[in-house]
Design an enzyme around this catalytic site. Structure first.
Site, PDB file in Angstrom:
ATOM      1  N   HIS A  70      -6.218   1.278   2.697  1.00 37.84           N
ATOM      2  CA  HIS A  70      -5.259   0.290   3.209  1.00 37.84           C
ATOM      3  C   HIS A  70      -5.562  -0.110   4.647  1.00 37.84           C
ATOM      4  O   HIS A  70      -4.813  -0.894   5.235  1.00 37.84           O
ATOM      5  CB  HIS A  70      -3.835   0.821   3.098  1.00 37.84           C
ATOM      6  CG  HIS A  70      -3.424   1.803   4.162  1.00 37.84           C
ATOM      7  ND1 HIS A  70      -4.187   2.884   4.511  1.00 37.84           N
ATOM      8  CD2 HIS A  70      -2.310   1.865   4.931  1.00 37.84           C
ATOM      9  CE1 HIS A  70      -3.554   3.572   5.459  1.00 37.84           C
ATOM     10  NE2 HIS A  70      -2.422   2.973   5.735  1.00 37.84           N
TER      11      HIS A  70
ATOM     12  N   HIS B 112       0.809  -1.216   0.000  1.00 38.91           N
ATOM     13  CA  HIS B 112       0.000   0.000   0.000  1.00 38.91           C
ATOM     14  C   HIS B 112       0.849   1.275   0.000  1.00 38.91           C
ATOM     15  O   HIS B 112       0.348   2.351   0.287  1.00 38.91           O
ATOM     16  CB  HIS B 112      -1.008   0.017   1.162  1.00 38.91           C
ATOM     17  CG  HIS B 112      -0.431  -0.324   2.494  1.00 38.91           C
ATOM     18  ND1 HIS B 112      -0.805  -1.450   3.191  1.00 38.91           N
ATOM     19  CD2 HIS B 112       0.475   0.306   3.269  1.00 38.91           C
ATOM     20  CE1 HIS B 112      -0.159  -1.500   4.348  1.00 38.91           C
ATOM     21  NE2 HIS B 112       0.620  -0.434   4.422  1.00 38.91           N
TER      22      HIS B 112
END
EC number: 6.5.1.-
Length: 494
Positions: free
Chosen positions: A413, A342
């Site tokens: 995320h 991420h």
């Protein structure tokens, strides 16, 4: 004029970025949108108005970050931006599925033994590496160099005792240099080792197989697959086992990535001063380099090396966790479900054009049938999306919907911070934090759980997930319920 979000649906909105730019796309319910402060929104606008940027997306977990918000996606076909990647290059999530039933970790004594066995193999804390734990993998310079330049190659994995087929369960098992070669990375690493960046390279690469500090963690989970046919079929394809023990890890490229990113920010800031180029939003954290320039090539090479280190770091952590489980519960077997980043920039197709898609605190979300998933285990399902919430609310495994195209095939995320670290430390009560873990029967390796990482420091995870679902970005496959947590803490049990 203050930034103003304009709702377009229950969980979608736009943030105007001026007359000459398309708006920032915003995903989140009204309750979630209320968590975006003015600085976060201004950073999103600055990012959208930066040279070469064609699209910016703001996800439900968004909050102010370094130049660009954490929880954003930025696409550019012509420029590369270090800020929307960040210092922890390829900070990522990974999930290991074991064959152990939930009953195997009911006993508190067993869980304590597992915590001890894991912590004897995997160090936590800033600067900590294999030399700081008795059963960590010792890394020589040759393996360290190969990890940075080759990523999860069969040779690197075999040398570290990591199952070679785990590379097939990675979003990207390796990254290449600016010219798509390994040689570019080998030359770049050689050059950096001649300077000040890696003067203590032998010591630095010992961080392979370590968790680090801050919001990084390792969690023992119980998998709860959603009770519907679609979720069960997808879970089977992912390798999830309902009612069994799994292990969720969150960490990145450690000191290697931080050094590489710091060097790039310093060089580019000096270049901007030398050239007299205006900074986007007058923010030095939004420095950039045009693709094809020496500066862009160097950044892409450094990012690739940091990303390769992060990949091998995660895979080694999972191998060490499995080793620890087998020590405490002999015969334990396990397989990697997925490893996904991420904090990375990837070359993808956006609006029929190659672009560098920067995901800063954002997770890739390719649905079934996406061309990039051809000839992968996830071609017909979409790949797993690993979303951490907090230990008490649980975490989620999701899979992208077709609607993810609207978000540049990205989702949040995790939950995203609600309180800054200083505010959390100042406002939260230590006893209440520790008692809440005891009440939930979630063990930790900490005598005192870090207040800046307490569940109350993060956004409402259920509302975050609701935002993703209502915006038709992804659906939930399974929930992960924590049984113990390993964190960095000055008061960690040895």
């Amino acid at each position: 004029m203050e930034p103003r979000i304009i709702p377009t649906g229950e969980a979608t909105a736009i943030l105007p970025a001026g007359d000459h730019h398309s708006p920032v796309k915003v995903f989140g319910t009204e309750k979630i949108r209320d968590t975006f402060d003015d600085l976060c929104l201004q950073q999103a606008i600055n990012s959208r108005c930066a040279p070469g940027v064609t699209d910016v997306v703001l996800n439900p977990d968004a909050h102010c970050g370094y130049g660009a918000p954490i929880g954003c996606v930025l696409a550019s076909p012509t420029h590369i931006y270090p800020g929307p990647v960040g210092f922890d290059i390829k900070c990522s999530m990974s999930l290991l599925q074991t064959d152990l039933p939930e009953d195997a970790v009911i006993d508190e004594g067993v869980r304590r033994k597992l915590i001890h066995a894991i912590c004897r193999r995997i160090p936590t804390g800033m600067g900590k590496g294999a030399r700081d734990v008795p059963k960590g993998r010792r890394i020589d310079e040759k393996i360290g160099s190969a990890a940075m330049t080759e990523g999860a190659s069969s040779g690197v994995l075999a040398s570290l005792g990591i199952p070679v087929d785990w590379a097939d369960r990675c979003e990207d098992a390796f990254h290449r240099g600016h010219d798509d070669s390994v040689d570019a990375l080998k030359q770049r690493l050689y050059d950096l080792r001649q300077g000040k960046t890696f003067r203590r390279f032998r010591e630095t690469v010992q961080q392979l197989g370590s968790l680090g500090g801050g919001n990084h963690f390792g969690e023992c989970e119980i998998v709860e697959v959603n009770n519907d046919d679609a979720a069960r079929e997808t879970a089977d394809a992912f390798g999830l086992r309902n009612g069994c023990v799994a292990f969720l890890s969150h960490c990145g490229s450690r000191g290697i990535g931080h050094r590489l990113a710091s060097g790039q920010f310093r060089v580019l800031e000096e270049k901007f001063q030398q050239w007299g180029i205006p900074l986007p939003g007058n923010d030095k954290q939004l420095v950039y380099a045009p693709l094809g320039s020496d500066e862009a090539d160097s950044y892409i090479d450094d990012m690739a090396m940091g990303a390769n280190f992060a990949t091998v770091n995660h895979l080694l952590i999972n191998a060490l966790v499995l080793e620890a489980f087998a020590e405490v519960i002999p015969g334990t077997k396990g397989k990697l479900v997925y490893f996904i980043s991420h904090n990375i920039a990837r070359n993808e197709i956006v609006n029929n054009r190659e672009s560098w898609v920067h995901r800063k605190g954002a997770t890739r979300a390719f649905p079934a049938g996406h061309p990039a998933l051809r000839r992968t285990p996830f071609e017909h399902t979409g790949h797993p999306i690993l979303l951490p919430g907090n230990p008490q609310a649980g975490s989620a495994v999701m899979v992208a919907s077709k609607g993810a195209k609207e978000s540049l095939y990205s989702v949040n995320h995790g939950a995203g911070r609600m309180l800054g670290r200083r505010r959390a430390i100042k406002e939260l009560d230590q006893k209440h934090v520790d008692d809440s873990f005891a009440a939930a029967d979630i063990l930790t390796n900490c005598r005192r759980y870090p207040k800046d990482e307490a569940p109350a420091a993060y956004k409402d995870f259920e509302e975050v997930l609701q935002s993703v679902k209502q915006a038709d970005l992804a659906t939930e496959v399974a929930r992960l319920r924590a049984r113990f947590v390993i964190k960095d803490s000055a008061d960690a049990d040895d």
